[in-house]
Write an enzyme that holds these catalytic residues in place. Structure first.
Site, mmCIF file in Angstrom:
data_model
loop_
_atom_site.group_PDB
_atom_site.id
_atom_site.type_symbol
_atom_site.label_atom_id
_atom_site.label_comp_id
_atom_site.label_asym_id
_atom_site.label_seq_id
_atom_site.Cartn_x
_atom_site.Cartn_y
_atom_site.Cartn_z
ATOM 1 N N HIS A 1 0.829 -1.232 -0.006
ATOM 2 C CA HIS A 1 -0.073 0.025 0.058
ATOM 3 C C HIS A 1 0.761 1.248 0.066
ATOM 4 O O HIS A 1 0.490 2.319 -0.259
ATOM 5 C CB HIS A 1 -0.982 -0.031 1.139
ATOM 6 C CG HIS A 1 -2.125 -0.640 1.115
ATOM 7 N ND1 HIS A 1 -2.791 -1.095 -0.381
ATOM 8 C CD2 HIS A 1 -2.707 -1.620 1.877
ATOM 9 C CE1 HIS A 1 -3.758 -1.859 -0.225
ATOM 10 N NE2 HIS A 1 -3.821 -2.228 1.066
ATOM 11 N N GLU B 1 -10.140 -12.781 -27.537
ATOM 12 C CA GLU B 1 -8.939 -13.050 -26.745
ATOM 13 C C GLU B 1 -8.455 -14.400 -27.233
ATOM 14 O O GLU B 1 -7.303 -15.058 -26.434
ATOM 15 C CB GLU B 1 -9.459 -13.425 -25.111
ATOM 16 C CG GLU B 1 -10.109 -12.344 -24.775
ATOM 17 C CD GLU B 1 -10.204 -12.247 -23.055
ATOM 18 O OE1 GLU B 1 -9.403 -11.955 -21.972
ATOM 19 O OE2 GLU B 1 -11.527 -13.002 -22.773
ATOM 20 N N ASP C 1 -4.778 -12.010 -22.978
ATOM 21 C CA ASP C 1 -5.149 -13.435 -23.049
ATOM 22 C C ASP C 1 -4.694 -13.853 -24.559
ATOM 23 O O ASP C 1 -4.155 -15.059 -24.848
ATOM 24 C CB ASP C 1 -6.346 -13.701 -22.690
ATOM 25 C CG ASP C 1 -6.689 -14.186 -21.266
ATOM 26 O OD1 ASP C 1 -5.886 -15.056 -20.828
ATOM 27 O OD2 ASP C 1 -7.481 -13.567 -20.723
ATOM 28 N N CYS D 1 -8.421 -3.624 -24.780
ATOM 29 C CA CYS D 1 -8.507 -3.209 -23.378
ATOM 30 C C CYS D 1 -7.585 -4.139 -22.623
ATOM 31 O O CYS D 1 -7.371 -3.922 -21.495
ATOM 32 C CB CYS D 1 -9.825 -3.873 -22.740
ATOM 33 S SG CYS D 1 -10.445 -5.300 -22.849
#
Ligand code: PEP
Ligand code: MG
Length: 559
Positions: free
Chosen positions: A188, A430, A454, A501
């Site tokens: 974090h 994909e 992918d 994307c």
């Protein structure tokens, strides 16, 4: 001059005196208690105090670094009252008669070790969170006040590791960079440093010695390089780099509100990938034109059982409403392969990436799919929704998915539940199979979005999870780029749009190629929007496209 190599997790160059973080430390008392009830109440009192403090920190983080940073502390609040954690402490106090401090400390070690043993690096990084929450409880019990920076001038801050609460409590105007001995890119502190735009380097181990304190240091967060007592040449070089980065940042700020248009007037839509409704804030801050991929799995990954229709509806509605009239494309569940969820009860598979995942699960177990689709269509009344299906290989799968969508719409109509008639349906490209039948698939849907992560894996027969495969996993491979061209041509011949994307969309060395191919939309992480807009605006496709298209059709020099 001394150079040290670490892992850069937040870009930028910081220069200043090196300062070691002073952590207020109280000795840990360990003794046997008689009155276990009273000891348990001591713990409960500290727990209430911690939850209050964390609430205040969440508000501070929200003001300084946005909703994502605030979420950290809200998560810590949940951790502080997590039932398993609390039970482990209770058992140590009531059964083993430990004092509260020892019980908290031992429980923290137990939970941190459990997270550290997990394979997932994100989960490993959660060990720091459990330690942070536990340290807060211990500080409250001992009345210790958190440490800080006792320096009048801004510094490059070094520490063994920094807890998120320590980072947020610091006066950021005094910090020129972070260096930690431990930590990871998904810790974090790294996330906060990126959000705040402070250069950060983690994982330097024991290389940073205490006697370097106060000496001049330069941190380069993009390369992970640390230079102590830089010579003049190195200082000049890195200062120039710093100026250049600041100049770029200022330029990027001026691009907010500007179109994604090339020098010769071609436009491309730049959308964002998000994984939860909280990410919408970052989309807005970075001026994303819409959401091109909302990975809906987060809803399933954050639950112990299937999320219900209403729960999903609320999450989708929030994103659509927050994005107002901008397009939001939500991907239906993409579970399986690397994203396993226990309650799905999926069988063990020899080759999970080639197994029961994504749309295959939805078509095999339509009750799961229907719940999600009902929630999506109900939410469609609140914005501009597109639904897309992942992992498509055949036309029949798309037809069956569309048929279920049609049934869901009919059901909602019969029930008098409002939904939009204008929901666009699309698919992710994909698999090589989807590429090869993209001419037929294009007749079935309103848009394509290529998942290059992918597509690269399946085209090059290269496991995307396997870091050892290194250069063999190459999304620039001509096989992948030629596929993009084929898919774009088939989409356009059939009057539909095509986007990308996968991670490749944000790769600025590929922007000219995407423009040459005629990609209509690029969906990237929010922080990549403005650099991508800049790259588009620097391009003149009259110069770049003929060369790129010729190279694609002919030999491709790099391969
Ligand atoms: C992709 O495969 O490129 C993609 C965007 O989907 P995910 O990374 O979620 O599999
Ligand atoms: Mg994918």
């Amino acid at each position: 001059m001394i150079t040290i190599q670490g892992k850069g997790v937040s870009a930028g160059v910081g220069i200043g005196p090196l300062y070691f973080y002073q952590r207020a430390q109280a000795a840990l008392p360990r003794y046997t208690v008689e009155d276990t009830d009273a000891e348990w109440h001591r713990f409960k009192g500290a727990q209430t105090g911690a939850i209050e403090q964390l609430g205040e920190l969440a508000e501070k983080a929200r003001a300084e670094a946005g909703d994502d940073a605030a979420l950290l502390f809200e998560t810590h609040q949940m951790m502080a009252e997590d039932l398993d954690y609390e039970e482990a402490i209770e058992q140590r106090i009531t059964e083993q008669k430990m004092n509260a401090e020892a019980a908290i400390s031992d429980t923290a070690d137990q939970f941190a070790a459990m997270f550290e043993a997990m394979e997932d690096t994100y989960m490993q990084a959660r060990a720091a969170d459990v330690r942070d929450v536990s340290r807060r409880l211990l500080d409250i019990l001992s009345g210790t006040v958190a440490g800080g920076i006792a320096s009048d001038v801004p510094v490059v801050l070094a520490a063994d590791d920094l807890a998120p609460s320590e980072t947020i409590q610091m006066d950021k105007t005094k910090i020129l960079g972070f260096i930690t001995a431990g930590g990871s890119g998904s810790s974090h502190t790294a996330i906060l440093a990126r959000t705040l735009g402070i250069p950060a380097i983690v994982g330097v181990g024991a290389a940073l010695k205490a006697d370097y304190a106060g000496r001049e240091v330069i941190v380069d967060g993009s390369t992970g390089n640390i230079v102590i007592d830089p010579d003049d040449m190195t200082r000049d070089r890195l200062m120039k780099k710093r100026e250049e980065a600041l100049r770029l940042q200022r330029l990027l700020e001026t691009l907010k509100g500007q179109p994604n248009i090339t020098k010769d007037g071609k436009t491309v839509r730049v959308y964002c990938n998000i994984a939860s409704p909280e990410d919408v804030h970052a989309v807005q801050v970075n001026d994303g034109g819409g959401i091109g991929l909302f990975r809906s799995e987060f809803l399933y990954l954050n639950c112990d059982d299937f999320p219900g229709e209403d729960q999903q509806f609320e999450a989708y509605k929030q994103v659509l409403a927050d994005m107002e009239d901008k397009e939001v494309i939500i991907r239906t569940l993409d579970i399986g392969a690397d994203k396993k969820i226990g309650y799905f009860g999926l069988p063990q598979e020899e080759n999970p990436a080639l197994g029961m995942r994504a749309l295959r699960i939805c078509l095999t177990r339509p009750e799961i799919f229907r719940t999600q689709l009902r929630a999506l269509y109900r939410a469609s009344a609140f914005g501009k929704l597109g639904i897309m299906f992942p992992m498509v290989t055949s036309v029949w799968e798309v037809r069956e998915a569309k048929r279920i969508c049609e049934e869901v719409r009919r059901e909602l109509k019969a029930e008098g539940v409002p939904y939009s008639e204008d929901v666009k349906l699309g698919i992710m490209i994909e698999t090589p199979a989807a590429v090869m039948v993209s001419d037929r698939l294009a007749k079935e849907v309103d848009f394509f979005s290529v998942g290059t992560n992918d597509l690269t894996q399946y085209t090059l027969a290269c496991d995307r999870q396997n870091n050892d495969l290194g250069r063999f996993y190459d999304p620039h491979h001509p096989a992948v780029v030629r596929m993009l061209k084929l898919v774009a041509d088939n989409a356009h011949k059939n009057g539909i749009w095509v986007g990308i994307c996968g991670e490749l969309a944000a790769d600025l060395t590929m922007t000219e190629t995407f423009l040459a191919i005629g990609i209509d939309e690029l969906s990237v992480s929010p922080r990549a929007v403005l650099p991508l807009r800049n790259a588009v605006r620097m391009t003149d496709t009259r110069e770049t496209s003929p060369r790129i298209l010729a190279a694609l059709a002919d030999e491709y020099p790099a391969h």
